[in-house]
Design a protein around this motif. Structure first.
Motif, PDB file in Angstrom:
ATOM      1  N   LYS A   1     -15.116   0.587   0.466  1.00  0.00           N
ATOM      2  CA  LYS A   1     -13.954  -0.221   0.099  1.00  0.00           C
ATOM      3  C   LYS A   1     -13.630  -1.291   1.138  1.00  0.00           C
ATOM      4  O   LYS A   1     -12.760  -2.128   0.910  1.00  0.00           O
ATOM      5  CB  LYS A   1     -12.752   0.680  -0.154  1.00  0.00           C
ATOM      6  N   LYS A   2     -14.323  -1.265   2.267  1.00  0.00           N
ATOM      7  CA  LYS A   2     -14.234  -2.373   3.223  1.00  0.00           C
ATOM      8  C   LYS A   2     -15.186  -3.505   2.852  1.00  0.00           C
ATOM      9  O   LYS A   2     -15.136  -4.580   3.443  1.00  0.00           O
ATOM     10  CB  LYS A   2     -14.565  -1.889   4.639  1.00  0.00           C
ATOM     11  N   LEU A   3     -16.057  -3.217   1.872  1.00  0.00           N
ATOM     12  CA  LEU A   3     -17.074  -4.181   1.458  1.00  0.00           C
ATOM     13  C   LEU A   3     -16.812  -4.770   0.080  1.00  0.00           C
ATOM     14  O   LEU A   3     -17.123  -5.941  -0.172  1.00  0.00           O
ATOM     15  CB  LEU A   3     -18.450  -3.503   1.428  1.00  0.00           C
ATOM     16  N   ALA A   4     -16.289  -3.950  -0.829  1.00  0.00           N
ATOM     17  CA  ALA A   4     -16.213  -4.343  -2.239  1.00  0.00           C
ATOM     18  C   ALA A   4     -14.804  -4.142  -2.771  1.00  0.00           C
ATOM     19  O   ALA A   4     -14.084  -3.218  -2.368  1.00  0.00           O
ATOM     20  CB  ALA A   4     -17.210  -3.534  -3.068  1.00  0.00           C
ATOM     21  N   PHE A   5     -14.435  -5.008  -3.715  1.00  0.00           N
ATOM     22  CA  PHE A   5     -13.176  -4.863  -4.418  1.00  0.00           C
ATOM     23  C   PHE A   5     -13.310  -3.796  -5.504  1.00  0.00           C
ATOM     24  O   PHE A   5     -14.410  -3.391  -5.883  1.00  0.00           O
ATOM     25  CB  PHE A   5     -12.764  -6.194  -5.056  1.00  0.00           C
TER      26      PHE A   5
ATOM     27  N   ASP B   1      -3.454 -17.853  -1.975  1.00  0.00           N
ATOM     28  CA  ASP B   1      -3.995 -17.021  -3.044  1.00  0.00           C
ATOM     29  C   ASP B   1      -4.987 -16.041  -2.430  1.00  0.00           C
ATOM     30  O   ASP B   1      -5.841 -16.419  -1.614  1.00  0.00           O
ATOM     31  CB  ASP B   1      -4.700 -17.873  -4.100  1.00  0.00           C
ATOM     32  N   LEU B   2      -4.886 -14.799  -2.858  1.00  0.00           N
ATOM     33  CA  LEU B   2      -5.614 -13.721  -2.204  1.00  0.00           C
ATOM     34  C   LEU B   2      -6.225 -12.816  -3.258  1.00  0.00           C
ATOM     35  O   LEU B   2      -5.642 -12.605  -4.324  1.00  0.00           O
ATOM     36  CB  LEU B   2      -4.624 -12.918  -1.346  1.00  0.00           C
ATOM     37  N   LYS B   3      -7.403 -12.274  -2.974  1.00  0.00           N
ATOM     38  CA  LYS B   3      -7.994 -11.285  -3.882  1.00  0.00           C
ATOM     39  C   LYS B   3      -8.127  -9.947  -3.170  1.00  0.00           C
ATOM     40  O   LYS B   3      -8.577  -9.883  -2.027  1.00  0.00           O
ATOM     41  CB  LYS B   3      -9.371 -11.727  -4.385  1.00  0.00           C
ATOM     42  N   GLY B   4      -7.733  -8.886  -3.889  1.00  0.00           N
ATOM     43  CA  GLY B   4      -7.934  -7.553  -3.351  1.00  0.00           C
ATOM     44  C   GLY B   4      -6.646  -6.776  -3.179  1.00  0.00           C
ATOM     45  O   GLY B   4      -5.561  -7.224  -3.556  1.00  0.00           O
ATOM     46  N   GLU B   5      -6.809  -5.588  -2.600  1.00  0.00           N
ATOM     47  CA  GLU B   5      -5.670  -4.721  -2.304  1.00  0.00           C
ATOM     48  C   GLU B   5      -5.763  -4.265  -0.857  1.00  0.00           C
ATOM     49  O   GLU B   5      -6.849  -3.955  -0.365  1.00  0.00           O
ATOM     50  CB  GLU B   5      -5.672  -3.492  -3.215  1.00  0.00           C
ATOM     51  N   GLY B   6      -4.617  -4.218  -0.197  1.00  0.00           N
ATOM     52  CA  GLY B   6      -4.616  -3.733   1.168  1.00  0.00           C
ATOM     53  C   GLY B   6      -3.605  -4.435   2.031  1.00  0.00           C
ATOM     54  O   GLY B   6      -2.635  -5.055   1.542  1.00  0.00           O
ATOM     55  N   LYS B   7      -3.835  -4.380   3.330  1.00  0.00           N
ATOM     56  CA  LYS B   7      -2.896  -4.935   4.297  1.00  0.00           C
ATOM     57  C   LYS B   7      -3.200  -6.402   4.557  1.00  0.00           C
ATOM     58  O   LYS B   7      -4.227  -6.740   5.132  1.00  0.00           O
ATOM     59  CB  LYS B   7      -2.973  -4.149   5.607  1.00  0.00           C
ATOM     60  N   PHE B   8      -2.294  -7.263   4.094  1.00  0.00           N
ATOM     61  CA  PHE B   8      -2.415  -8.692   4.384  1.00  0.00           C
ATOM     62  C   PHE B   8      -1.843  -8.968   5.767  1.00  0.00           C
ATOM     63  O   PHE B   8      -0.796  -8.441   6.141  1.00  0.00           O
ATOM     64  CB  PHE B   8      -1.657  -9.519   3.351  1.00  0.00           C
TER      65      PHE B   8
ATOM     66  N   TRP C   1      -3.417  -4.227  -5.966  1.00  0.00           N
ATOM     67  CA  TRP C   1      -4.402  -4.805  -6.883  1.00  0.00           C
ATOM     68  C   TRP C   1      -3.699  -5.159  -8.190  1.00  0.00           C
ATOM     69  O   TRP C   1      -2.992  -4.336  -8.775  1.00  0.00           O
ATOM     70  CB  TRP C   1      -5.517  -3.808  -7.150  1.00  0.00           C
ATOM     71  N   VAL C   2      -3.902  -6.395  -8.654  1.00  0.00           N
ATOM     72  CA  VAL C   2      -3.297  -6.850  -9.904  1.00  0.00           C
ATOM     73  C   VAL C   2      -4.398  -6.970 -10.950  1.00  0.00           C
ATOM     74  O   VAL C   2      -5.161  -7.937 -10.959  1.00  0.00           O
ATOM     75  CB  VAL C   2      -2.564  -8.199  -9.718  1.00  0.00           C
ATOM     76  N   GLU C   3      -4.487  -5.976 -11.808  1.00  0.00           N
ATOM     77  CA  GLU C   3      -5.579  -5.914 -12.769  1.00  0.00           C
ATOM     78  C   GLU C   3      -5.560  -7.100 -13.736  1.00  0.00           C
ATOM     79  O   GLU C   3      -6.609  -7.654 -14.075  1.00  0.00           O
ATOM     80  CB  GLU C   3      -5.493  -4.604 -13.566  1.00  0.00           C
ATOM     81  N   GLU C   4      -4.364  -7.509 -14.166  1.00  0.00           N
ATOM     82  CA  GLU C   4      -4.261  -8.555 -15.177  1.00  0.00           C
ATOM     83  C   GLU C   4      -4.818  -9.891 -14.702  1.00  0.00           C
ATOM     84  O   GLU C   4      -5.270 -10.711 -15.503  1.00  0.00           O
ATOM     85  CB  GLU C   4      -2.802  -8.752 -15.604  1.00  0.00           C
ATOM     86  N   SER C   5      -4.801 -10.130 -13.407  1.00  0.00           N
ATOM     87  CA  SER C   5      -5.272 -11.414 -12.856  1.00  0.00           C
ATOM     88  C   SER C   5      -6.621 -11.286 -12.169  1.00  0.00           C
ATOM     89  O   SER C   5      -7.010 -12.161 -11.389  1.00  0.00           O
ATOM     90  CB  SER C   5      -4.241 -11.971 -11.876  1.00  0.00           C
ATOM     91  N   GLY C   6      -7.341 -10.184 -12.427  1.00  0.00           N
ATOM     92  CA  GLY C   6      -8.623  -9.982 -11.777  1.00  0.00           C
ATOM     93  C   GLY C   6      -8.502  -9.738 -10.290  1.00  0.00           C
ATOM     94  O   GLY C   6      -9.415 -10.064  -9.521  1.00  0.00           O
ATOM     95  N   GLY C   7      -7.393  -9.148  -9.873  1.00  0.00           N
ATOM     96  CA  GLY C   7      -7.196  -8.822  -8.461  1.00  0.00           C
ATOM     97  C   GLY C   7      -6.596  -9.937  -7.641  1.00  0.00           C
ATOM     98  O   GLY C   7      -6.396  -9.770  -6.431  1.00  0.00           O
ATOM     99  N   ILE C   8      -6.283 -11.079  -8.260  1.00  0.00           N
ATOM    100  CA  ILE C   8      -5.735 -12.223  -7.527  1.00  0.00           C
ATOM    101  C   ILE C   8      -4.218 -12.090  -7.398  1.00  0.00           C
ATOM    102  O   ILE C   8      -3.515 -11.852  -8.395  1.00  0.00           O
ATOM    103  CB  ILE C   8      -6.069 -13.559  -8.221  1.00  0.00           C
ATOM    104  N   SER C   9      -3.717 -12.250  -6.187  1.00  0.00           N
ATOM    105  CA  SER C   9      -2.274 -12.282  -5.928  1.00  0.00           C
ATOM    106  C   SER C   9      -1.890 -13.627  -5.333  1.00  0.00           C
ATOM    107  O   SER C   9      -2.688 -14.259  -4.628  1.00  0.00           O
ATOM    108  CB  SER C   9      -1.870 -11.154  -4.965  1.00  0.00           C
ATOM    109  N   HIS C  10      -0.654 -14.046  -5.637  1.00  0.00           N
ATOM    110  CA  HIS C  10      -0.139 -15.315  -5.135  1.00  0.00           C
ATOM    111  C   HIS C  10       0.952 -15.030  -4.118  1.00  0.00           C
ATOM    112  O   HIS C  10       1.952 -14.381  -4.427  1.00  0.00           O
ATOM    113  CB  HIS C  10       0.401 -16.170  -6.284  1.00  0.00           C
ATOM    114  N   LEU C  11       0.745 -15.506  -2.916  1.00  0.00           N
ATOM    115  CA  LEU C  11       1.698 -15.295  -1.824  1.00  0.00           C
ATOM    116  C   LEU C  11       2.310 -16.642  -1.451  1.00  0.00           C
ATOM    117  O   LEU C  11       1.606 -17.655  -1.392  1.00  0.00           O
ATOM    118  CB  LEU C  11       1.008 -14.705  -0.592  1.00  0.00           C
ATOM    119  N   SER C  12       3.606 -16.668  -1.198  1.00  0.00           N
ATOM    120  CA  SER C  12       4.236 -17.905  -0.735  1.00  0.00           C
ATOM    121  C   SER C  12       5.227 -17.581   0.374  1.00  0.00           C
ATOM    122  O   SER C  12       5.875 -16.530   0.360  1.00  0.00           O
ATOM    123  CB  SER C  12       4.925 -18.634  -1.889  1.00  0.00           C
TER     124      SER C  12
END
Length: 875
Positions: A641-645, A819-826, A861-872
């Motif tokens: 999980k350090k390598l793949a989403f 814009d970020l992909k994945g789950e974990g500590k940003f 992890w945001v399944e609906e957006s293919g794992g993409i999250s929007h941070l501002s």
């Protein structure tokens, strides 16, 4: 055809009025950088490159050679602009021959980096200071010319029906060998058997030199001209080390299910050797070879049919859908492998005792071998009963199996299968391939391979010869095989054992002409059946392949196999072989990457050096795939999980990893002092991997890799932002961000952050044996009037954390969007705490450390957006 400059001038005259993304100026003739006079080849009228050049050796400038090429205009113009930097070496002999060796001159006290074939199929790096230090079958050599701050590459080529390599000579001489591979194909004169090029940047040197050869030879294409396979940015699983030749439907199904259960389902699988219909000379034609386990046992077998073997033909459609192959014991493949290994070790011991002492009365050992064989056969009988599946519900065989796999595992996109270039390891059985004009051909090794490493595969092929399809039938051969595979749900192929053609060319016009016929057929089949891209090349690390086979192939292995232990029995090999693998991949990428996307091969996530491998794969720029054994204990999902989403994709770097400039002329394997450093790029930064590879290396006297225990030691070095060759980045971020020249540096192992610019002192590091560290570099952004300094590191739970950053935009004087992909500590650096922080348009809690500037929070992890999250962030 006209010389290069004249033809390009005419071409530019025609298209001057059309809009182009390339300079629209006529070429300006410049004096060539090389001059051969009075036995000395000089660069830039001053620096001697080769002394004592024989009188029969010629040099001709690149621009004086005629061309007929389909290279794209931007490449043509680039080559034309650098034409003065290169030229060709040739030589003439008194009488024609199929094999010539000639000195090109000598050099001494010049640091060089070279790549040589240590096996028929594999190459690796070598350094030295004299032509006599070269190893046999060198693919190229790069000389360091410090007095003019330049580098010179000498690259043996293909001319007509002859292929060339470099070899060591006495007293500093560089020898070039040109061979046709057939006693019926002879020549005495060559005009362009080697190419020589000069540049002030070693990375540009490779690009310019191979671009020139692409235009001149017109038999291959550069990586930049081709599409990459779909698997390149995905996570996958290969069956080879997992189960070797015992692979069957139940094994594959269970393996994919274990990954899914662990939270990361593969997007692609490679069904490696063991699925084909093969048997041995003398076997019944329609009977498959059975009970094969380890690599080597199958190497005298031949392909009897394009269809799958009985293990796969017996699969009943739908039989695993409801049961999930729950009847299958996941530990069985490993048990069979261990039993087969024990048996083969006993056989090897028996041979050794007979050879060393002449002992013939080995009753106890014979009884042990007999018992082990019986136990192994008994295990296979149980295996057959377990793996057949239930009643036929909807079809059978490989087609039903691939359909069921995709039906059950929704995220699985691609299914590749293995095959050898000639079909199987020893080609095809002519009796079963009557329409292809096949016959068994003796396997005659080139004299150039005499100094290579002993190789079981070569010995086995020599023993049985190759069942060779006639070159006139190569198109039909590949199309028949691949069209069948495509029709049953296979989307690509891992093609192995490429270099066999060089040794079976006597009756077919020599190695070059035979290779052209086969590679043309393979190329057409790829386009028709595999989307033009879905082929991984393996066991192909010879210049012949790159110059003749890469019009369509865009990805290939850059290292020898991942060896989880030393096959020769050194218990320390479990460690030092991993460093050797890093060296193969890093330095081979330096030239192979001009034509193919480097593939660093699989590894196993439960290996003692798994984290070491994982760190390199994370930044290598290619696909990431494992070959884990079955069984829950065989997978390290924390590492995976350090390598793949979760969706089976990976945060891939935008280029391919390369050795840093200060690693190019070093020996990171056994000089007791050098660290291997490799660099790559992400969309918003760069990354350096530092690896301690010390402890083993090539032994020229023994012609093999061996451990050097005294070198398996701690080493120290430095890391600096300038170690990254920023001008090599093909996808520099094009955004509104105005970079300040400062970089945020993140040390993966310690989670430290610090700042660096071009004037900063280097970071000092020390690495234990078989240890590593990763250093991510992110340009610091300064926000308009607020003066806030900001740099996103991405998800720091991933090895390539900055690769998780998909986009970044300054959205005002005091705000920024990531814009970020994945789950974990940003994590990001922020010189001030944000006033507001939003995650997917909802206010988010965050942690900010005033002392360090670390800004962090958890991203789901945001399944609906293919794992993409929007941070501002608003300041």
């Amino acid at each position: 055809m006209a010389p290069l400059n004249d033809s390009l001038s005419s071409l530019i005259d025609v298209i001057e009025s059309k809009p182009l993304r390339v300079p629209q100026t006529k070429p300006i003739l410049q004096p060539n950088s090389f001059n051969l006079s009075q036995g000395t080849l000089r660069a830039k009228d001053s620096s001697p490159i080769l002394f004592d050049v024989p009188q029969n050796v010629t040099f001709t400038p690149f621009s004086s050679h005629s061309i007929s090429t389909d290279a794209p205009l931007p490449i043509l113009l680039r080559v034309q602009a650098n034409a003065h930097r290169g030229g060709f070496l040739g030589f003439t002999k008194e009488s024609p021959s199929d094999l010539h060796t000639n000195s090109l001159g000598r050099f001494e006290d010049r640091e060089f980096l070279s790549l040589f074939r240590f096996k028929m199929w594999w190459s690796t790096a070598w350094i030295g200071k004299s032509g006599s230090d070269l190893q046999a079958e060198s693919q190229w050599v790069m000389l360091k010319i410090p007095e003019i701050e330049s580098y010179v590459a000498i690259i043996p080529t293909i001319e007509g029906s002859f292929r060339a390599s470099l070899n060591p000579g006495e007293k500093g001489n560089v020898l070039i060998s040109a061979e046709s591979g057939s006693t019926k194909v002879k020549e005495s004169s060559f005009n362009s058997i080697a190419y020589i090029h000069i540049c002030d940047n070693p990375y540009n040197l490779m690009r310019e030199a191979f671009s020139a050869l692409r235009v001149h030879m017109n038999t291959f294409k550069l990586l930049e001209e081709k599409k990459l396979p779909k698997i390149v940015d995905k996570f996958g699983w290969c069956t080879w080390d997992a189960c070797y030749l015992t692979v069957d439907p139940a094994t594959i199904w269970t393996g994919v299910k274990e990954f899914e259960d662990g939270g990361v389902c593969p997007k692609f699988i490679i069904i490696d050797d063991g699925w084909q219909s093969i048997n041995f000379d003398g076997d019944e034609l329609d009977k498959d070879a059975e009970n094969l386990v380890l690599g080597g046992e199958q190497m005298t077998a031949r392909l009897t049919s394009f269809k799958e073997c009985k293990k796969f033909r017996n699969y009943k459609g739908g039989s695993f859908i409801s049961s999930d192959a729950s009847h299958f014991d996941p530990h069985k493949p490993k048990m069979i492998i261990y039993k087969a290994t024990e048996r083969i070790q006993a056989i090897i011991l028996r041979r050794k005792l007979i050879k060393e002492s002449g002992e013939q009365d080995l009753h106890e050992l014979d009884e042990k071998i007999k018992t082990l064989s019986e136990e192994l056969n008994a295990m296979f009988e149980v295996e057959k009963e377990e793996s057949l599946g239930s009643e036929d519900v909807s079809g059978s065989g490989m087609e039903a199996f691939t359909r069921d796999l995709r039906l059950r595992f929704k995220s699985l996109d691609d299914i590749y299968v293995w095959h050898a270039l000639c079909g199987a390891w020893n080609g095809v059985r002519p009796e079963t391939m009557t329409g292809l004009k096949a016959k068994v051909v003796p396997f005659d090794l080139s004299p150039g391979l005499d100094a290579t490493m002993p190789d079981l595969a070569v010995d086995k092929i020599v023993e049985a010869g190759i069942g060779l399809v006639h070159p006139s039938k190569a198109h039909e051969f590949y199309d028949s095989m691949h069209s069948y595979l495509a029709s049953i749900g296979v989307t690509g192929a891992k093609i192995d054992v490429f270099q066999t053609l060089e040794s079976v060319a006597e009756e077919h016009g020599g190695r070059v002409e035979l290779a052209k016929a086969y590679y043309d057929g393979l190329t057409e089949s790829m386009i028709k059946n595999f989307n033009g891209t879905e082929v991984i090349a393996s066991m192909q690390q010879c210049n012949e392949f790159f110059f003749l086979a890469t019009k369509q192939i865009s990805i290939g292995r850059v290292g020898d196999d991942f060896w989880w232990q030393d096959p020769y029995g050194d218990p320390q090999g479990v460690y030092w072989l991993q460093g050797v693998h890093m060296i193969h991949c890093s330095y081979n990428s330096f030239w192979m990457g001009q034509m193919i996307q480097p593939d660093w091969d699989m590894f196993q996530s439960d290996h003692v050096c798994a984290e070491y491998h994982a760190a390199s794969r994370a930044i290598c720029g290619g696909p990431v795939y494992l070959s884990d054994h079955l069984g829950k204990a065989s997978h390290n999902f924390d590492l995976i999980k350090k390598l793949a989403f979760f969706d089976g994709t990976i945060p891939r770097c935008v280029h391919y990893a390369l050795p840093t400039r200060d690693s190019l002329f070093k020996n990171p394997l056994f000089d007791k002092e050098s660290i291997l450093k490799i660099f790559n790029f992400n969309k918003f930064g760069g990354v350096i991997g530092a690896f301690n590879c010390q402890g083993a290396g090539w032994c020229p006297k023994e012609h093999r890799f061996k451990g050097y225990k005294e070198c398996y030691t701690t080493v120290s070095g430095t890391i600096h932002v300038s170690d990254i060759e920023w001008d090599q980045n093909p996808e520099a971020a094009g955004s509104q961000v105005s970079y300040t020249g400062d970089y945020l540096v993140y040390k993966q192992q310690s989670e430290e952050i610090l700042f660096m610019n071009s004037k900063s002192d280097a970071i000092k590091i020390t690495l234990e044996p078989s240890a590593f560290d990763l250093f991510s570099f992110v340009p610091v952004t300064e926000l308009g009037s607020s003066g806030v300094r900001f740099a996103p590191l991405g998800l720091i739970n991933m090895f390539n954390c900055v690769g998780t950053v998909q986009d970044m935009k300054v959205t005002g004087d005091n705000s920024i969007r990531v814009d970020l992909k994945g789950e974990g500590k940003f994590m990001a650096y922020s010189s001030l705490a944000p006033v507001m922080c939003y995650l997917n348009d909802k206010e988010a809690e965050f942690k900010w450390e005033e002392e360090t500037g670390k800004l962090s929070f958890f991203v789901p992890w945001v399944e609906e957006s293919g794992g993409i999250s929007h941070l501002s962030f608003t300041f």
